[in-house]
Design an enzyme around this catalytic site. Structure first.
Site, PDB file in Angstrom:
ATOM      1  N   ASP A  93      -4.386  84.247  56.778  1.00  0.00           N
ATOM      2  CA  ASP A  93      -5.186  84.251  55.550  1.00  0.00           C
ATOM      3  C   ASP A  93      -6.458  85.052  55.800  1.00  0.00           C
ATOM      4  OD1 ASP A  93      -3.374  82.735  54.277  1.00  0.00           O
ATOM      5  OD2 ASP A  93      -4.529  80.886  54.232  1.00  0.00           O
ATOM      6  N   ASP A 121       5.994  80.074  45.106  1.00  0.00           N
ATOM      7  CA  ASP A 121       5.561  78.728  45.509  1.00  0.00           C
ATOM      8  C   ASP A 121       6.239  77.758  44.554  1.00  0.00           C
ATOM      9  OD1 ASP A 121       3.835  79.924  47.332  1.00  0.00           O
ATOM     10  OD2 ASP A 121       2.158  79.931  45.922  1.00  0.00           O
TER      11      ASP A 121
END
Length: 251
Positions: free
Chosen positions: A11, A130
Site C-alpha cells: 500500500d 472486493d
C-alpha cells in the site's frame, strides 16, 4: 503447465509504503523502491502497488515512484488505486508499470474495461473485485469495501472477462485480515466459470493456506501483504513447500 505466482502487495500513500513493514535489516521500510527490489531478490514473481493517497499530489508522487521501481526491478508489477481513465493508464505504463488494476471505476463505468483493453491490450488490464459473502451470496463492494452493491461477484467477473479484462484480482472481505485462509470455494467457482487467471487475495496466514488456494481454490496466483512484510512467511521457503506438493512454481 503455467507456474503459480506469489505476489506481495504494497500500500502506497504519497510515494511511501504504509501498513507496517518489518523486514529485518531494512534501512527504510517506507521506501517502496527498496522494498520492491528486496522482494524481487527474495523470489516474488510479481508485485502489486496500491495507491491509497487520494490527492493529485499523491498521484504525481506515484508516477515518480513507478519510474524508479521500473528502473530497479526486473519482475512485472501492477499499479492500482484511483485509476479511471485512459490517460491515467497511459501515464503509468509510460513510467514502466506492466499492468494496471481497476476496481470501483470499472463498476461505475463498465465501458472503461473495454476502452483499456482495446487501447493497451487485455494483458495489462487487471480488474480487482472486493466482495463479501452475505447470507450465502457474494456481493461486490466499492471504495475499499466500504460501499455495498447488489452486484453478484460471479456475474460481474464474467462481464469484465467479456469486456476484455486479462485477470481478476478477487479479495474476499470475509477472509481479509483474518489469516484464516483464502475464500477457496468462491475462488474455485470463479476459476471454473472464467477462462482468465484468478488472483486470490485476503486471508493468507500460513504456508498451508497457499497450498490450499492453489489446489482447492484453483487460483492462478496468490497475493498477500502482512505475512510477507513481517517476515512471517519467507517467499523462497513457501515456494519450496509448494514444489514439494507438486505445485508448479518458479524458483
Amino acid at each position: 503447465m503455467l507456474t503459480k505466482r506469489i505476489i506481495p502487495c504494497l500500500d502506497i500513500k504519497n510515494g511511501r509504503t504504509v501498513k507496517g513493514i518489518n523486514f529485518v535489516n531494512l534501512i527504510d521500510a517506507g521506501d517502496p523502491v527498496i522494498l520492491a527490489k528486496q522482494y524481487a531478490d527474495l523470489g516474488a514473481d510479481e508485485l502489486v502497488f496500491l495507491d491509497i493517497s487520494a490527492t493529485l499530489e499523491g498521484r504525481k508522487t506515484m508516477l515518480e515512484m513507478v519510474l524508479k521501481v521500473a528502473e530497479q526491478v526486473n519482475i512485472p508489477f501492477t499499479v492500482g488505486g484511483g485509476i479511471s481513465s485512459i490517460e491515467d493508464v497511459d501515464a503509468l505504463l509510460k513510467c514502466g508499470a506492466d499492468k494496471v488494476s481497476i476496481n470501483s471505476s470499472a463498476v461505475k463505468r463498465p465501458d472503461l474495461v473495454n476502452e483499456l483493453a482495446d487501447k493497451f491490450g487485455s494483458q495489462c488490464v487487471v480488474v480487482a473485485i472486493d466482495a463479501k459473502q452475505i447470507n450465502g451470496e457474494w456481493f461486490v463492494h466499492l471504495a475499499g469495501g466500504t460501499i455495498p452493491t447488489k452486484i453478484n461477484l460471479f456475474d460481474w467477473a464474467k462481464q469484465v472477462e467479456k469486456r476484455g479484462a486479462g485477470e481478476i484480482l478477487f479479495t474476499s472481505m470475509n477472509n481479509d485480515g483474518t489469516k484464516a485462509g483464502f475464500a477457496n470455494e468462491a475462488l474455485a467457482k470463479l476459476s471454473s466459470e472464467l477462462n482468465i487467471p484468478i488472483i486470490a487475495s485476503g486471508g493468507a496466514g500460513t504456508v498451508q493456506h497457499f497450498i490450499d488456494t492453489f489446489t482447492v481454490g484453483k487460483s492462478d496466483a496468490a497475493l498477500a501483504a502482512s505475512v510477507f512484510h513481517f517476515g512471517e512467511i519467507a517467499i523462497l521457503e513457501l515456494k519450496e513447500a509448494l514444489k514439494k506438493k507438486n505445485i508448479p512454481v518458479r524458483i
